[in-house]
Write a protein that holds these residues in place. Sequence first.
Motif, PDB file in Angstrom:
ATOM      1  N   SER A 200       0.809  -1.308  -0.086  1.00 21.19           N
ATOM      2  CA  SER A 200       0.018  -0.147  -0.229  1.00 21.19           C
ATOM      3  C   SER A 200       1.058   1.234   0.114  1.00 21.19           C
ATOM      4  O   SER A 200       0.224   2.053   0.002  1.00 21.19           O
ATOM      5  CB  SER A 200      -0.914  -0.070   1.251  1.00 21.19           C
ATOM      6  N   ALA A 226      -6.289  -0.762   4.050  1.00 21.14           N
ATOM      7  CA  ALA A 226      -5.678  -0.575   2.572  1.00 21.14           C
ATOM      8  C   ALA A 226      -6.187  -1.386   1.664  1.00 21.14           C
ATOM      9  O   ALA A 226      -5.902  -1.493   0.470  1.00 21.14           O
ATOM     10  CB  ALA A 226      -4.265  -0.519   2.961  1.00 21.14           C
ATOM     11  N   ARG A 374      -0.603   5.394   2.400  1.00 23.45           N
ATOM     12  CA  ARG A 374      -1.645   4.929   1.497  1.00 23.45           C
ATOM     13  C   ARG A 374      -1.275   5.806   0.034  1.00 23.45           C
ATOM     14  O   ARG A 374      -2.279   6.555  -0.413  1.00 23.45           O
ATOM     15  CB  ARG A 374      -3.096   5.079   1.747  1.00 23.45           C
TER      16      ARG A 374
END
Length: 387
Positions: A200, A226, A374
Amino acid sequence: MLMCRRWLVCSLRGQYRSLSFSASRRSVMPAWVIDKYGKNEVLRFTKNAALPIIHYPNEVIVKVHAAALNPIDISMRGGYGAATMAMKRDPLNINQSGSEFPLILGRDVSGEIMECGLDVNYFKEGDQVWAAIPPWKQGSLAEFVVLSANEVSHKPKSLRHVEAASIPYVAATAWSAIVNTGGLNKDNGSKKRVLILGGSGGVGTLAIQMVKAWGAHVTVTCSQNAERLVRDLGADDVVDYTAGPVEKQLQTLQKFDLILDNIGGEIEKWALDLLKPWNGAKYITLVTPFLHNTDQLGLADGMMQSGVTIGCKVLKHLRKGVHYRWGFFAPSGPTLDEISEMVDAGKVRPVVEEIFSFAQVPQAFQKAEQGHARGKTVVSITEDQKE
């Protein structure tokens, strides 16, 4: 094909380049610099950073529209890799210790060509470009940056600068590891089973899209929050490391042709058992002790220690029929040409977590330092009126 295209364009363009930019410009620029290694408090804004100049005929000056932060920027702020970087900047050891300061961080850049050296024929002033900046060079958290033309590529037409800046460093790293070291590419990637450990973050999100575009089956480890992100990027199987021992979860799946490890640590003890034995399968880790060894032991002893370490691990796992490799970032304009085509074809998209203004660089570092990213942390340097 893209390398041939670069050669053809260079052959057709004339040798003359206007040097009006350097002849008429001021000698300083705004930038964020560090004067010593440390934590976030060492970051300092100045309006008097030395404006870069072209020293070699294959260099270009880029006006920075957007930059992005990577974990390497956090590490370099603290002095990580200083011994190796000093050797790259000053191989004859002519300068005194600390000559790298004031140091400008930032490895990603998206911007506009302002000046070309006399041997640069693939680019012209005004071209919209992007690049991944080698860590031994001054970075992109400034108004201008100077680069070798072979490190630069035309920016994807479909992306704004703040989007484009999120891609180069992680793309160059993923390509170097997967293609150059792992041997996987668009011609042989179909139906290969790829495991991305830590999927991620910046490198992981780019790697997912890249190998998926080549037809691979992609398994990713990440946390539950995620999962939606990595599935949207193309992950076929997602293993939640918060749901129990990730090793046991992965052992229930078919074995893999290639593993890209963004995490390191204890994972090495069991990850190579997930590879297909005696089938050319490779484990590639991006978490290596190379720079740590050179920092602690000096360049010669550090390189020797690293050579012994990887040599022992390669032989150990080769007896089991699998290949152990270290992966490294490698700056490459032709690589970014390939990625640019994939972006404009809709096969790769930027993953930006947050955008900060140029005045907010310390806050951007704090955000990047939190980890569990992220996507990328981007800094908008110059507002592009065309966007």
